[in-house]
Design a protein around this motif. Structure first.
Motif, PDB file in Angstrom:
ATOM      1  N   HIS D  90      25.748   1.764 -51.367  1.00 17.07           N
ATOM      2  CA  HIS D  90      26.302   3.213 -51.062  1.00 17.07           C
ATOM      3  C   HIS D  90      27.738   2.955 -50.434  1.00 17.07           C
ATOM      4  CE1 HIS D  90      24.863   1.332 -47.510  1.00 17.07           C
ATOM      5  NE2 HIS D  90      25.586   2.302 -46.623  1.00 17.07           N
ATOM      6  N   GLU D  91      28.315   1.890 -50.656  1.00 18.82           N
ATOM      7  CA  GLU D  91      29.387   1.325 -50.094  1.00 18.82           C
ATOM      8  C   GLU D  91      30.716   1.233 -51.378  1.00 18.82           C
ATOM      9  OE1 GLU D  91      28.277  -1.173 -46.329  1.00 18.82           O
ATOM     10  OE2 GLU D  91      29.113  -2.331 -48.058  1.00 18.82           O
ATOM     11  N   LYS D 115      31.706   3.532 -56.184  1.00 16.96           N
ATOM     12  CA  LYS D 115      32.681   4.226 -56.362  1.00 16.96           C
ATOM     13  C   LYS D 115      34.106   3.834 -56.003  1.00 16.96           C
ATOM     14  CE  LYS D 115      33.808   9.212 -55.726  1.00 16.96           C
ATOM     15  NZ  LYS D 115      33.109   9.610 -57.123  1.00 16.96           N
ATOM     16  N   GLY D 141      32.972   7.012 -42.752  1.00 18.85           N
ATOM     17  CA  GLY D 141      31.639   6.631 -43.102  1.00 18.85           C
ATOM     18  C   GLY D 141      30.424   7.073 -42.248  1.00 18.85           C
ATOM     19  N   GLY D 142      30.676   8.240 -41.573  1.00 20.23           N
ATOM     20  CA  GLY D 142      29.641   8.888 -40.997  1.00 20.23           C
ATOM     21  C   GLY D 142      28.757  10.117 -41.636  1.00 20.23           C
ATOM     22  N   ASN D 143      29.014  10.415 -42.938  1.00 23.72           N
ATOM     23  CA  ASN D 143      28.146  11.354 -43.543  1.00 23.72           C
ATOM     24  C   ASN D 143      27.425  10.604 -44.764  1.00 23.72           C
ATOM     25  OD1 ASN D 143      27.493  13.258 -45.094  1.00 23.72           O
ATOM     26  ND2 ASN D 143      29.498  14.655 -45.187  1.00 23.72           N
ATOM     27  N   PHE D 144      26.301  10.807 -44.648  1.00 23.22           N
ATOM     28  CA  PHE D 144      25.416  10.138 -45.804  1.00 23.22           C
ATOM     29  C   PHE D 144      25.234  10.879 -47.137  1.00 23.22           C
ATOM     30  CE2 PHE D 144      21.579  12.467 -46.101  1.00 23.22           C
ATOM     31  CZ  PHE D 144      21.629  13.131 -44.978  1.00 23.22           C
ATOM     32  N   HIS D 145      25.945  12.000 -47.120  1.00 21.65           N
ATOM     33  CA  HIS D 145      26.074  12.668 -48.503  1.00 21.65           C
ATOM     34  C   HIS D 145      27.401  12.220 -49.202  1.00 21.65           C
ATOM     35  CE1 HIS D 145      23.144  15.880 -47.504  1.00 21.65           C
ATOM     36  NE2 HIS D 145      23.691  15.581 -46.095  1.00 21.65           N
ATOM     37  N   MET D 146      28.094  11.364 -48.787  1.00 28.36           N
ATOM     38  CA  MET D 146      29.195  10.834 -49.324  1.00 28.36           C
ATOM     39  C   MET D 146      29.159   9.395 -49.215  1.00 28.36           C
ATOM     40  SD  MET D 146      32.221  13.274 -47.272  1.00 28.36           S
ATOM     41  CE  MET D 146      33.369  13.572 -48.605  1.00 28.36           C
ATOM     42  N   VAL D 147      30.060   8.651 -50.086  1.00 26.94           N
ATOM     43  CA  VAL D 147      30.072   7.128 -50.038  1.00 26.94           C
ATOM     44  C   VAL D 147      30.561   6.691 -48.854  1.00 26.94           C
ATOM     45  CG1 VAL D 147      29.871   7.014 -52.588  1.00 26.94           C
ATOM     46  CG2 VAL D 147      32.049   7.419 -51.531  1.00 26.94           C
ATOM     47  N   LYS D 148      30.203   5.629 -48.530  1.00 26.20           N
ATOM     48  CA  LYS D 148      30.989   5.011 -47.452  1.00 26.20           C
ATOM     49  C   LYS D 148      32.072   4.093 -47.480  1.00 26.20           C
ATOM     50  CE  LYS D 148      29.609   2.218 -43.190  1.00 26.20           C
ATOM     51  NZ  LYS D 148      28.831   1.484 -42.487  1.00 26.20           N
TER      52      LYS D 148
END
Lengths: 380, 380, 380, 380
Positions: D90-91, D115, D141-148
């Motif tokens: 996810h990074e 991404k 990086g604190g929203n798991f609906h988005m990439v980190k």
């Protein structure tokens, strides 16, 4: 006629359905961040703690109150998200040849980039010797020309109805610790595994052994849904990112919370499950019911001369070898599932019981077999 | 107090829930291969055909009876399976910058190996000019040092409440045909898009334009579930393999069949939806209801002086710019969702209506705003 | 002392090196779009055409002048780019268990998303029966719960020195055509396979059978580099995009062109290779030399009593089972490669010859073995 | 006529070529595990240490003797292996819009599942403000609906010839440390960046700032090859597994060792490079030469009135805006590379110098321009 094709033919257990209906009008935030999910998580943690008859959690240094619990819609999803979260690109899975991830998930693990290495274990349960042979062949992860084994995949109850004992779980854990492996237990049929008379392991033993394991709802009373229990916080860190990326985060997460809250918040006794023991949660009682039905079915089959069982199954699935014509008769009469044709003249059928299989359904099989006439040399 | 946070706060519409309860004890084969799914597929095909007021399907050479319809549990899943099925490794997606797959799915498309290229379109709807600029920059797929654009992603209703017209759909289709592109329409909020007073497109227009599109159930009356309609059989061939690989095949597929059978088999009028038109299916009527509620809400907000709308939304979501303190008051009072802080002193809140938002809920907002006192220069 | 560890110990054959030096100051465009690559492509096409003694190309409808030829730096790269280009997400590879892509490429194929299914063939060459068993198990691609077999991977010369005949190539092609499979032939050691006295296939036979195959330079006279020949233009379409994406496009592509131009433009006779036949290109003659050296080495070994060969290898690698102490002596004396320890007391060593192995090198082994004393029961 | 198309038109610098020829007959083990690679690694470590004029390494706690150095064949490969090793699923990467990985590598990073997020920085160098805006949008990086966001990609010298200063490198490092980011520096044109009169950073400064960086050989004197320096051992752990999986391990690894041993073992003065300073390695001197040639070329162009430079480039590439006809004349006369057509009437050409560009080549441009006639309003 009742179908014995599989254990996901019906909808939800009435208690679960009732909970969904009762809470339908409630408004909840999404993504399993609601109070119903919180309650379900807490009940699962408590069920794990309460099942720890032998002190396995304390020995393993597990504080059940800190277990991370996530919910996803289905089993393949639960497996692939868990495994993808744990592995780096070159790391791979070890599984028995008929492990579900190896055969029946259309390469879901490989689609996440990871090879599945198979042991030589014939009956679905990875043995220490089988794992060690794979590890040795891969130089215990010391040869960069080969993948690096990192995670052992297993089910508590195998695809052919065998089960893993508490002692074997402990051995696997010890081997994993010694060799830097993770242990993932696919619990699609966890309740049936735990309910098997051959399985002395409890939920706590599973939790103490596994880095991550799943608690399957779909095949055990839920409309749909699997809980994922993450004991190894480091291996599973940032789990929800991977869930989201793989499409596994349920917008109306409350649906999963409500169902698992029912499965773990009501006792089997309260729900009227005949096989319920003590104050165990409905979830465990439903497993007991399924297994009891299947063992009763096995007796009925054998009593009519159908005793060429393919495996010594002690879970909710029974596997019978029949001549082709009889297999087709079984398929028609009981919706038995034809799963293999080992040779030209014989067929293996599977008959599966679930929380929804009643005593009457088994009795109907008995009656029907009486009408069909007992077996006399019709099996291979 | 009713929450306006989003459109997936409640469970299912009563008609859908009732269908699930009614069919709960039925036994069905798995994986959407059951009769309930077959019925739902047929109803969806019929709804598409019946909505074809302008003959778009015939012009596009589409026989609605042959459309492939699949069902999955959620929206991210529907998007990623559809897109992964269509693309070869070097092919990529074109989307507007705020396209859901670009921003809010944790890189789900990239995790399948594909880049998402963004147009310069500011408001969520890819324009022909925007797409063509990306195509030109990528030499219309003629430079192997760059990804090859292959699929345009769009929603009928954007994240900010704009909608795509029938004419724009037709233009996009023509451009796609001319340049070898596929068009995928994310229908997570399809019903609200179709119900917008600004949108003259019908289900048939969407179907005639898109190679693949989805019909979102989760946000429009279902407990959960999205239908995927595959018009371009070649692009979507062997779709179910990819579904299975990504964990998108629902074991109890009947759950999806039952729900979509209700949403498309019952008419809105039968279900008592006030906004229902003609004999349209409940699914479309629920979209109408949601949009009507949101436009009524917009009027109520404006009547109290809250009219700094961030976008000219004609769907079920309204976006209001407020000073920070008022935004927090709205969040407390209406569970409005805080979605952006464009500068230090102002906040954008989103208020969303759904099939479950009642006239009383809107009236309560009116009343509460009266108590709070009208807006006087409190918006940025 | 000459090392027999493997066939990539030296740099380039003098003719290749000379060509690199001679052309060093030339300026060429990048990415294999230069005139040297064009010449090399043409020479490879001509070599294929000229080797068609039996008319295989015409029978297969192949016009050698239209073959697409690409160049990459190494073998794993050639394999993974070729396979990734051919497969859709749910499609997979069939290989023998010791296929290079299955064991020794760190899961490169799985990292591209595709499972590698293995046949039961013990010696590296997939048999029709072996492939068909895998196909049957996967229901000939008709079960979406499993991966869909799509491409057969094989080497002309296996990892243990066996070779594929022209007849077997033709059978594989026929089976592939019948079942919708692609055939990929890994030619890392193609020249040695073709030079084997057991192999009656020619370059043209390989080309007629394979959809895509590679011509390995690294292990046969080049400094580095593999040619990829794409016979099936549809399977390999847009190949260069995937090459670029995987990092396989060489900026100074001319390096590959210059080398293959030398390997296929100079004849073995011109280069003074003793084993050269007719006017065959240097590339083929170098394979002949390597194999001749290895067979001579085999004779020398046997003449000293070391005849417990693990396989009946007729290529440039010989495999000998020795007791552990002797194996270590071989490793010290000849830099033989220790590749397996089948049991506690025995070791398998590999000795490999290359274009650079001279008669003197073999004679030195003979002499050294004389000094060490012949084998008398020292092999397992 | 000398071509100014790019900096990889020629083969290798004579010193590098001579080393390859001299060592050609040596036998070495494969996979960069040979003594030549060991020597090259040591020389690179020493060059880094010796360039540490300002004590950056000690301040950063870097012991140059422990740096891991790997070798791969090309730049895209170096980038993708480095980045794939560092990131979890996810990074993602942050880059400037014209970052090479974002535009010119056919989605290589996305093909590894990640991404690439772009900053708004117009000229290729990610600024702190640009990075921070992306970080803020992704909620650090604190929203798991988005990439980190996890890794910042940059080049020391941008695609348009700008360079990063030592101060900016230090700022980027500090920001990265504060926000849990990794810094990757693509050194395809590292030597030219370091040689720029605008760049005060040294090799040591780059090493102190980056978690991983590359030292490009292909465009700076090598036949081919890039060194990868891994300062952050944890981020790069098990790097060689990922190298192998991606096809980046060179069988004849010695080729890379020999080349980098020459580039860092010979001094520029010894090799007769006019621009060499002190006892710096040939590698650095070749960068100086390329840049000096380009700046001289820039002066020559300007002296003929061609001074509409697209960027204030101080590296080995110069970008000139010309009217279309003149651009074509430049393309014919100097093999200038046409890289953009900003509007209908003008064209941007790129002229690139390399280690192989001689004073005579520049003089020939001067002469040719005199013949063509000076510019008088022919540029846009």
């Amino acid at each position: 006629m009742h179908s014995f094709r599989n254990d996901y033919m019906e909808g939800a257990h009435p208690c679960v359905l009732e909970a969904l209906v009762r809470t339908n009008a409630e408004q909840h935030p999404g993504y399993t961040e609601d109070s119903r999910c919180a309650a379900a998580r807490e009940r699962i943690r408590r069920a794990i703690a309460q099942s720890d008859r032998a002190g396995a959690l304390a020995r393993a240094g597990v504080n059940p109150e800190t277990l991370q619990v996530e919910f996803v819609a289905g089993g393949t999803m639960a497996n692939l998200v868990s495994i993808a979260t744990c592995l780096r690109p070159h790391e791979c899975v070890i599984a028995a040849p008929d492990g579900h991830v190896n055969v029946h998930e259309t390469g879901a693990i490989e689609a996440c980039g990871h090879k599945v290495l198979v042991t030589a274990d014939p009956d679905g349960l990875p043995s220490i010797a089988g794992i060690d042979a794979v590890m040795k062949e891969h130089e215990y992860g010391g040869n960069f020309h080969m993948v690096k084994p990192r995670l052992v995949y297993m089910s508590l109850a195998t695809e052919t109805g065998l089960v893993c004992t508490a002692a074997h779980l402990a051995e696997l854990r010890a081997y994993a610790d010694e060799h830097g492996l993770l242990l993932f237990i696919d619990g699609a049929r966890l309740a049936c595994g735990l309910a098997s008379p051959r399985c002395d392991a409890t939920l706590a033993d599973v939790c103490a052994a596994a880095d991550i394991f799943t608690i399957g709802g779909t095949k055990n009373g839920a409309l749909f849904g699997e809980a994922i229990v993450i004991r190894n916080a480091d291996a599973g860190r940032e789990f929800r990112y991977v869930m989201k990326q793989k499409g596994a985060v349920c917008a109306k997460g409350r649906l999963l919370g409500v169902q698992f809250d029912a499965l773990f918040g009501v006792t089997g006794a309260q729900a009227g499950v005949a096989e319920a023991e003590g104050d165990e949660p409905l979830y465990l009682s439903l497993g007991r019911h399924s297994v009891a039905a299947a063992l009763k079915l096995r007796d009925v089959l054998a009593s009519h001369g159908f005793d060429a069982f393919e495996s010594d199954s002690s879970t909710n699935q029974q596997f019978l070898r029949l001549d082709n014509a009889t297999a087709e008769a079984f398929a028609r009469a009981f919706d038995a599932d034809i799963i293999a044709r080992p040779d030209d003249s014989s067929t293996v059928v599977r008959m599966t019981c679930s929380w929804a299989t009643s005593e009457d359904d088994i009795a109907a099989v008995d009656e029907q077999l009486s009408r069909m006439g007992d077996n006399a040399g019709r099996t291979a």
